[in-house]
Scaffold this active site. Structure first.
Site, PDB file in Angstrom:
ATOM      1  N   LYS A 172      -1.387   2.143 -18.741  1.00  0.00           N
ATOM      2  CA  LYS A 172      -1.105   1.084 -19.719  1.00  0.00           C
ATOM      3  C   LYS A 172      -1.100  -0.231 -18.955  1.00  0.00           C
ATOM      4  O   LYS A 172      -0.153  -0.540 -18.229  1.00  0.00           O
ATOM      5  CB  LYS A 172       0.246   1.272 -20.416  1.00  0.00           C
ATOM      6  CG  LYS A 172       0.440   0.262 -21.538  1.00  0.00           C
ATOM      7  CD  LYS A 172       1.844   0.223 -22.085  1.00  0.00           C
ATOM      8  CE  LYS A 172       2.736  -0.720 -21.320  1.00  0.00           C
ATOM      9  NZ  LYS A 172       2.281  -2.137 -21.295  1.00  0.00           N
ATOM     10  N   PRO A 173      -2.173  -1.017 -19.098  1.00  0.00           N
ATOM     11  CA  PRO A 173      -2.176  -2.312 -18.413  1.00  0.00           C
ATOM     12  C   PRO A 173      -1.326  -3.309 -19.183  1.00  0.00           C
ATOM     13  O   PRO A 173      -0.933  -3.050 -20.322  1.00  0.00           O
ATOM     14  CB  PRO A 173      -3.652  -2.715 -18.439  1.00  0.00           C
ATOM     15  CG  PRO A 173      -4.210  -2.050 -19.645  1.00  0.00           C
ATOM     16  CD  PRO A 173      -3.396  -0.801 -19.881  1.00  0.00           C
ATOM     17  N   GLY A 226       7.410  -3.386 -12.522  1.00  0.00           N
ATOM     18  CA  GLY A 226       7.878  -4.334 -13.534  1.00  0.00           C
ATOM     19  C   GLY A 226       9.351  -4.606 -13.343  1.00  0.00           C
ATOM     20  O   GLY A 226       9.902  -4.413 -12.250  1.00  0.00           O
ATOM     21  N   SER A 227      10.002  -5.001 -14.419  1.00  0.00           N
ATOM     22  CA  SER A 227      11.403  -5.413 -14.291  1.00  0.00           C
ATOM     23  C   SER A 227      12.329  -4.206 -14.140  1.00  0.00           C
ATOM     24  O   SER A 227      12.029  -3.099 -14.598  1.00  0.00           O
ATOM     25  CB  SER A 227      11.824  -6.217 -15.527  1.00  0.00           C
ATOM     26  OG  SER A 227      11.909  -5.350 -16.637  1.00  0.00           O
ATOM     27  N   GLU A 248       8.649   0.352  -8.881  1.00  0.00           N
ATOM     28  CA  GLU A 248       8.665  -0.897  -8.107  1.00  0.00           C
ATOM     29  C   GLU A 248       9.237  -1.951  -9.033  1.00  0.00           C
ATOM     30  O   GLU A 248       8.550  -2.432  -9.937  1.00  0.00           O
ATOM     31  CB  GLU A 248       7.249  -1.272  -7.659  1.00  0.00           C
ATOM     32  CG  GLU A 248       6.575  -0.237  -6.762  1.00  0.00           C
ATOM     33  CD  GLU A 248       7.309   0.000  -5.457  1.00  0.00           C
ATOM     34  OE1 GLU A 248       8.241  -0.762  -5.128  1.00  0.00           O
ATOM     35  OE2 GLU A 248       6.965   0.971  -4.768  1.00  0.00           O
ATOM     36  N   ARG A 276       2.889 -17.947  -3.269  1.00  0.00           N
ATOM     37  CA  ARG A 276       1.651 -17.165  -3.447  1.00  0.00           C
ATOM     38  C   ARG A 276       1.571 -16.634  -4.875  1.00  0.00           C
ATOM     39  O   ARG A 276       2.563 -16.295  -5.493  1.00  0.00           O
ATOM     40  CB  ARG A 276       1.493 -16.055  -2.389  1.00  0.00           C
ATOM     41  CG  ARG A 276       2.575 -15.037  -2.309  1.00  0.00           C
ATOM     42  CD  ARG A 276       2.418 -14.131  -1.080  1.00  0.00           C
ATOM     43  NE  ARG A 276       1.474 -13.036  -1.281  1.00  0.00           N
ATOM     44  CZ  ARG A 276       1.766 -11.852  -1.809  1.00  0.00           C
ATOM     45  NH1 ARG A 276       2.993 -11.596  -2.231  1.00  0.00           N
ATOM     46  NH2 ARG A 276       0.849 -10.920  -1.934  1.00  0.00           N
ATOM     47  N   CYS A 282       7.125 -10.340  -7.217  1.00  0.00           N
ATOM     48  CA  CYS A 282       8.477  -9.781  -7.071  1.00  0.00           C
ATOM     49  C   CYS A 282       8.956  -9.866  -5.628  1.00  0.00           C
ATOM     50  O   CYS A 282      10.134  -9.704  -5.360  1.00  0.00           O
ATOM     51  CB  CYS A 282       8.527  -8.353  -7.595  1.00  0.00           C
ATOM     52  SG  CYS A 282       7.370  -7.291  -6.794  1.00  0.00           S
ATOM     53  N   GLU A 379      16.008 -13.369 -11.105  1.00  0.00           N
ATOM     54  CA  GLU A 379      14.704 -13.431 -10.433  1.00  0.00           C
ATOM     55  C   GLU A 379      13.959 -14.610 -11.066  1.00  0.00           C
ATOM     56  O   GLU A 379      13.630 -14.568 -12.254  1.00  0.00           O
ATOM     57  CB  GLU A 379      13.951 -12.108 -10.656  1.00  0.00           C
ATOM     58  CG  GLU A 379      12.683 -12.019  -9.845  1.00  0.00           C
ATOM     59  CD  GLU A 379      12.021 -10.641  -9.958  1.00  0.00           C
ATOM     60  OE1 GLU A 379      12.337  -9.880 -10.892  1.00  0.00           O
ATOM     61  OE2 GLU A 379      11.174 -10.342  -9.107  1.00  0.00           O
ATOM     62  N   SER A 439       3.111  -8.093   2.165  1.00  0.00           N
ATOM     63  CA  SER A 439       2.296  -7.100   1.454  1.00  0.00           C
ATOM     64  C   SER A 439       1.064  -6.703   2.249  1.00  0.00           C
ATOM     65  O   SER A 439       0.318  -7.565   2.709  1.00  0.00           O
ATOM     66  CB  SER A 439       1.870  -7.674   0.097  1.00  0.00           C
ATOM     67  OG  SER A 439       3.003  -8.144  -0.574  1.00  0.00           O
TER      68      SER A 439
HETATM   69  C1  SIN Z   1       4.536  -7.671  -7.103  1.00  0.00           C
HETATM   70  O1  SIN Z   1       4.872  -8.827  -7.311  1.00  0.00           O
HETATM   71  O2  SIN Z   1       4.835  -6.778  -7.904  1.00  0.00           O
HETATM   72  C2  SIN Z   1       3.715  -7.277  -5.922  1.00  0.00           C
HETATM   73  C3  SIN Z   1       3.609  -8.304  -4.888  1.00  0.00           C
HETATM   74  C4  SIN Z   1       2.715  -7.899  -3.766  1.00  0.00           C
HETATM   75  O3  SIN Z   1       2.150  -6.801  -3.727  1.00  0.00           O
HETATM   76  O4  SIN Z   1       2.563  -8.707  -2.882  1.00  0.00           O
END
Ligand code: SIN
Length: 475
Positions: A172-173, A226-227, A248, A276, A282, A379, A439
């Site tokens: 599910k995008p 997501g959240s 995540e 960035r 996140c 956040e 990352s």
């Molecule tokens: C994210 O914001 O969910 C991922 C960030 C990243 O992979 O650098």
């Protein structure tokens, strides 16, 4: 541009008549209408994945790996097109979007290499009477729910290891930015993944979509980015069928600047950690704890550097910060800034939404922010840097850890031993030590505390999509 559902290797309009409108956040113009998947469509996608599962799992690792490697090449060959799509539906600057395509593709190359190196174990029983074999079969059909901030990379970070391990998937995008996902599915279809191995069903009714998918007998795992709020709901629902989960979730990263830090490097790193992908990550630095001895100078330099960032359409090559994803996001960011000012912070840069079409918020720096102000607990997900001076290291570490989140942290100091000691004291899954970016597909991405469960990337990532089976033998 693909606007239909991808189920069982076919593009189809979906069983309902509703459409999802996709908006360009830089202009507020509707750029596409795509099929809005119904629960029946989600069910069809799970059935297609279930039908593909055994065949795909039985495909030799080398063949799966070759397809993954082909996917890496094919995505890279379509960088211009994919990056333009990402900019158009998400808004991030073109350089970030091109970086995202490289990042997204790299998950396929990395996992192509992991696919042929999945390891097991042979052990001898302590009594010496027999041996046992441990191996890692695929978990089964995986449901993936991905966010709008990385329309390509947050899919491939899950998809590549899941496919490499031998699982079929139902994706599910994000409703806000589904076009990249559909085009990625199209490109992967051209690479030659078997029908049903990859299914993509966007929807505006996420709850109903997930209820159907989580209840499908073939689905054995949920991977979500997501959240934390949504993650908790998915975990509760997943518990009904004891599904494996990788989550995540949200972040609230402290960015620590010690008095001995190279301030040029710290400001440069702060810009990367904060800005960035239009500051919508996140992993973003959310709270800047700066030694009081250098706090004024750091704040001033950061305000100058942030002030030089051009805000505008990501298609303009000079843009360093694109729009936020929605009008609501702008309102929320502004509310946090106004709240911090009411709590006694002062404004060093920015501070109000830009009065122009599109969902723009300017780079903003807040000085003398009080720890505990809402901006230090939420956040931010926007281009706002709150600076909190500190005088005592232990108090500062306690404040840095005074959050339920634990995804990322950053430390700047000239003393490696101090940097490592501080890094180890931060309760977060990923630390940037004199580095503003963490990352990398080769490293384990994931959080402690309520920032998540499990890891993506590195050698660990592919095992998340595997079971562990042990066979007791009599030899
Ligand atoms: C994210 O914001 O969910 C991922 C960030 C990243 O992979 O650098």
């Amino acid at each position: 541009m693909r606007t239909e559902l991808f189920i069982g290797g076919d593009w189809m309009p979906g069983s309902g008549s509703d459409q999802i409108e996709v908006t360009n956040p830089a202009t507020e113009a509707v750029i596409a209408q795509i099929a809005d998947g119904t629960p029946d469509d989600a069910l069809a996608a799970c059935d297609a994945a279930a039908a593909a599962q055994l065949g795909w799992a039985a495909t030799p690792p080398r063949e799966r790996a070759e397809l993954l490697r082909g996917a890496w090449r094919h995505l890279i060959d379509h960088t211009d097109e994919l990056a333009t799509l990402i900019v158009t539906e998400h808004g991030k600057p073109m350089a970030d979007a091109r970086g995202e395509v490289a990042y997204a593709a790299e998950f396929f190359r990395w996992n192509a290499e992991e696919t042929v190196r999945l390891r097991g174990e042979i052990g001898i029983a302590p009594s010496g009477a027999n041996r046992f074999i441990v191996h890692h079969p695929p978990v089964g059909v995986v449901a993936m729910i991905t966010p709008w901030n990385f329309p390509a990379a947050m899919i491939t970070r899950k998809l590549a290891p899941a496919l490499g391990a031998g699982n079929a998937v139902v994706i599910k995008p994000p409703r806000e930015a589904p076009l990249t996902a559909l085009r990625v599915a199209d490109l992967l279809d051209e690479v030659g993944f078997p029908p049903g191995a990859i299914n993509v069903v966007p929807t505006s009714t996420s709850g109903a979509w997930f209820d159907v998918v989580a209840d499908h007998r073939a689905v054995r795992m949920v991977s979500f980015t997501g959240s934390t709020e949504v993650g908790r709901l998915l975990l509760k629902k997943s518990a009904d069928r004891v599904l494996k989960t990788v989550m995540e979730l949200g972040g609230n990263a402290p960015f620590i600047v010690c008095a001995d830090a190279d301030l040029n490097a710290a400001v440069e790193g702060a810009i990367v950690a904060k800005m960035r992908h239009s500051a919508e990550t996140c992993t973003a630095a959310n709270r800047f704890y700066v030694d009081a001895a250098v706090a004024d100078e750091f704040t001033e330099r950061l305000a100058i550097a942030m002030g030089e960032i051009k805000v505008g359409s990501g298609l303009d090559p000079d843009t360093g910060c694109g729009p936020m994803i929605s009008a609501q996001a702008v309102t929320e960011i502004d509310g946090l800034v106004k709240g911090a000012l009411e709590d006694g912070a002062s404004l060093a840069l920015g501070g109000s939404p830009l009065d122009r079409p599109g969902f723009f918020y300017p780079p903003t720096v807040l000085a003398d922010v009080a720890h505990g102000s809402a901006i230090t607990t939420a956040e931010i997900f926007g281009p706002v840097a709150p600076v909190i001076p500190f005088t005592d290291i232990d108090d500062m570490i306690a404040q840095a850890n005074d959050t339920e989140m634990g995804l990322t942290g950053y430390v700047y100091t000239d003393d490696l031993a101090v940097g490592l000691a501080l890094s180890e004291r931060i309760q977060a899954g990923m630390i940037g030590l004199n580095r503003g970016a963490v990352s990398d597909p080769a490293t384990p991405f994931g959080g402690m505390k309520q920032s998540g469960l499990g890891r993506e990337g590195s050698t660990e990532g592919i095992y998340e999509f595997c079971e562990t089976q042990y066979i007791a033998t009599n030899w």
